[in-house]
Write an enzyme that holds these catalytic residues in place. Structure first.
Site, PDB file in Angstrom:
ATOM      1  N   PHE A 139      33.293  38.331  48.399  1.00  0.00           N
ATOM      2  CA  PHE A 139      34.297  39.225  48.002  1.00  0.00           C
ATOM      3  C   PHE A 139      34.639  39.633  47.267  1.00  0.00           C
ATOM      4  O   PHE A 139      35.383  40.274  46.439  1.00  0.00           O
ATOM      5  CB  PHE A 139      36.404  39.004  49.279  1.00  0.00           C
ATOM      6  CG  PHE A 139      37.366  38.270  47.999  1.00  0.00           C
ATOM      7  CD1 PHE A 139      36.417  36.621  48.553  1.00  0.00           C
ATOM      8  CD2 PHE A 139      38.260  38.443  47.426  1.00  0.00           C
ATOM      9  CE1 PHE A 139      37.494  35.551  47.617  1.00  0.00           C
ATOM     10  CE2 PHE A 139      38.487  37.811  46.583  1.00  0.00           C
ATOM     11  CZ  PHE A 139      38.246  36.686  46.879  1.00  0.00           C
ATOM     12  N   LYS A 140      33.936  38.263  46.197  1.00  0.00           N
ATOM     13  CA  LYS A 140      34.067  38.468  45.151  1.00  0.00           C
ATOM     14  C   LYS A 140      33.206  39.756  43.999  1.00  0.00           C
ATOM     15  O   LYS A 140      33.335  39.796  43.330  1.00  0.00           O
ATOM     16  CB  LYS A 140      33.542  36.730  44.541  1.00  0.00           C
ATOM     17  CG  LYS A 140      34.551  35.928  44.440  1.00  0.00           C
ATOM     18  CD  LYS A 140      33.971  34.272  43.996  1.00  0.00           C
ATOM     19  CE  LYS A 140      35.564  33.780  44.554  1.00  0.00           C
ATOM     20  NZ  LYS A 140      35.212  32.863  46.388  1.00  0.00           N
ATOM     21  N   ASP A 141      32.201  40.415  45.367  1.00  0.00           N
ATOM     22  CA  ASP A 141      31.187  41.338  44.372  1.00  0.00           C
ATOM     23  C   ASP A 141      32.315  42.225  44.346  1.00  0.00           C
ATOM     24  O   ASP A 141      32.200  43.070  43.293  1.00  0.00           O
ATOM     25  CB  ASP A 141      31.149  41.645  45.776  1.00  0.00           C
ATOM     26  CG  ASP A 141      29.393  41.674  45.495  1.00  0.00           C
ATOM     27  OD1 ASP A 141      29.227  40.059  44.941  1.00  0.00           O
ATOM     28  OD2 ASP A 141      29.155  40.876  47.260  1.00  0.00           O
TER      29      ASP A 141
END
Ligand SMILES: *Cc1c(COP(=O)(O)O)cnc(C)c1O
Length: 462
Positions: free
Chosen positions: A111-113
């Site tokens: 999810f950090k993208d």
């Protein structure tokens, strides 16, 4: 929009200066001076927007005209065009009461993208506009490094150096970072632990002369741009579900480490999104669960778990929540943080604890329970959860009441944590993009853990 520090000792800044500052100069965290308030009418208007359209509306509230709308639109469109799913963050129904919000369709399957694709483009934009050099320095226990590198690889005006603990990240995470063949990327594989890497970074940033001479910038989760980018999917998921079920009482269950992702949900709620409950899920490193249940914020002993991205004792974004809990009183926050430094804990009074419990419910997931959740959802629904997502789903199962709908945030693709999933005898096929990594050459420099050695590497690279 201006940004202020939770400790009150920084002159209000514009959005771009806030991004560049990272940690506030007075040791606090930057927050928007006022939180935009959305009317029911606006929410109604946003109901049918695509993910990038919605992101553009939300960023506009926080950036105003500091970036012209057409340019901001380009930044947003470029950031989410790299996602493999057309919806960017699709919502999947598992049963009547449980949905999964898949946040892992970006380049590194975590999810950090969602935040770092945007921050990478934003840094490139700032570099172009202000004709300045941006050198990013960061440490990672796995996901952040890969995602930050993907966010800036090949971008002009930017160089990035990421420290990771040598052979202490998952195989896929290591490959994602080190197979990037780009002259603006340096991977330093440090002979030590993640804590060693973080300490080195902290000390290099504290060396003000070095920091300024080499234009060092941070990408860690205290950067306010990351939080703002993460508010978008709360709105998006809410709209997806209410389109079919207009009256639904919607909870979000969030696997939490540094309190970044769940703080974004809290902010969305404060903007006016009618979230019913925010469920804070931890693993056995449960400082935040204990805070919500008992009003005591005190690190415990470190526990290794199957969800390593949540193996965190001191949650770097927590101070932002304290700021709002204490009615935006910077002096009160400063006193609490001083107390934490001196005594190693913060204890809040009964009335504040009541307010915390009105904002959040919490549940800490034990190691075996995490794996049990993966097994049972796989068996019952044919859906494979990664161990971080499994913590969120397990917490949702414990806390959500009948008749409520809970959206569990899925923060990573299961392929990233195959080592844990295999323990339950579940075999998965890797997505082709991950499989392909195993055949690529790796680029990394193995170094010892002394600051001087790292500095030498940086000076050569920058
Ligand atoms: C970073 C991360 C988390 C925790 O997010 P925070 O914003 O630190 O709370 C959860 N799951 C995965 C897979 C992560 O990479």
């Amino acid at each position: 929009m201006e940004y202020i520090s939770t400790r009150g000792k920084v002159e209000p800044l514009g959005f771009i200066d806030a991004i560049l500052m990272g940690l506030a100069n007075d040791g606090g965290l930057l927050v928007p001076k006022t939180i935009p308030q959305l009317s029911a009418d606006t929410l109604q208007k946003w109901q049918k927007l695509s993910y990038p359209e919605l992101a553009l509306e939300i960023f506009t509230l926080f950036i105003e005209n500091e970036i012209p709308r057409a340019e901001l639109k380009q930044l947003v469109d470029d950031s989410y065009a790299t996602f493999r799913d057309e919806a960017v963050t699709p919502v999947k129904r598992l049963n009547d009461g449980t949905y999964v919000l898949e946040l892992f369709h970006g380049p590194t399957f975590a999810f950090k993208d969602i935040a770092l694709q945007f921050l990478g483009n934003l840094y490139a934009y700032v570099s172009r506009k202000t004709n300045s050099i941006i050198h990013i320095l960061g440490a990672t226990s796995g996901d952040t490094g890969a995602s930050a590198i993907e966010g800036v690889r090949g971008k002009e005006g930017i160089r990035i150096c990421i420290l990771h603990p040598h052979q202490k990240v998952s195989r896929v995470q290591e490959l994602q970072m080190t197979t990037v063949d780009s002259e603006n990327v340096l991977n330093l594989s440090v002979d030590g632990t993640f804590d060693d890497c973080q300490r080195i970074i902290k000390e290099l940033f504290a060396d003000v002369e070095f920091k300024h001479r080499y234009h060092l910038r941070a990408i860690n989760s205290i950067n306010i741009a990351r939080i703002l980018a993460q508010t978008v999917y709360y709105f998006y998921a809410y709209f997806q579900i209410t389109a079919n079920d207009p009256g639904a009482k919607i909870n979000f269950s969030v696997p939490t480490g540094n309190f970044g992702d769940i703080f974004a949900g809290y902010l969305a709620q404060k903007m006016g999104l009618p979230i019913h409950k925010l469920i804070l899920a931890t693993n056995e490193n449960n400082i935040l669960e204990r805070f919500v249940k008992e009003g005591v914020y005190q690190p415990g002993a470190f526990r290794g778990t199957y969800s390593p991205s949540m193996d965190i004792q001191v949650a770097s974004n927590f101070e932002r929540y304290l700021f709002y809990l204490y009615g935006e009183d910077a002096e009160a926050v400063t006193a609490l943080m001083a107390q934490f430094k001196a005594e190693g804990r913060i204890v809040i009074p009964a009335d504040k604890l009541q307010a915390v419990q009105a904002d959040f419910a919490a549940y800490g997931v034990q190691n075996e329970e995490c794996l049990d959740t993966i097994s049972s959802y796989y068996k019952e629904y044919g859906y494979l959860l990664d161990p971080h997502t499994a913590c969120g789903v397990a917490a949702a199962d414990r806390i959500a009441a009948d008749g409520e709908v809970t959206v569990a945030l899925s923060t990573a693709h299961p392929a990233k944590f195959d080592e844990s999933i295999r323990l339950r005898g579940i075999e998965q096929t890797y997505p082709q993009q991950i499989q392909a990594l195993f055949d690529k050459p790796q680029f990394q420099t193995v170094v010892g853990g002394s600051n001087d050695e790292i500095k030498d590497q940086l000076v050569k690279f920058f």
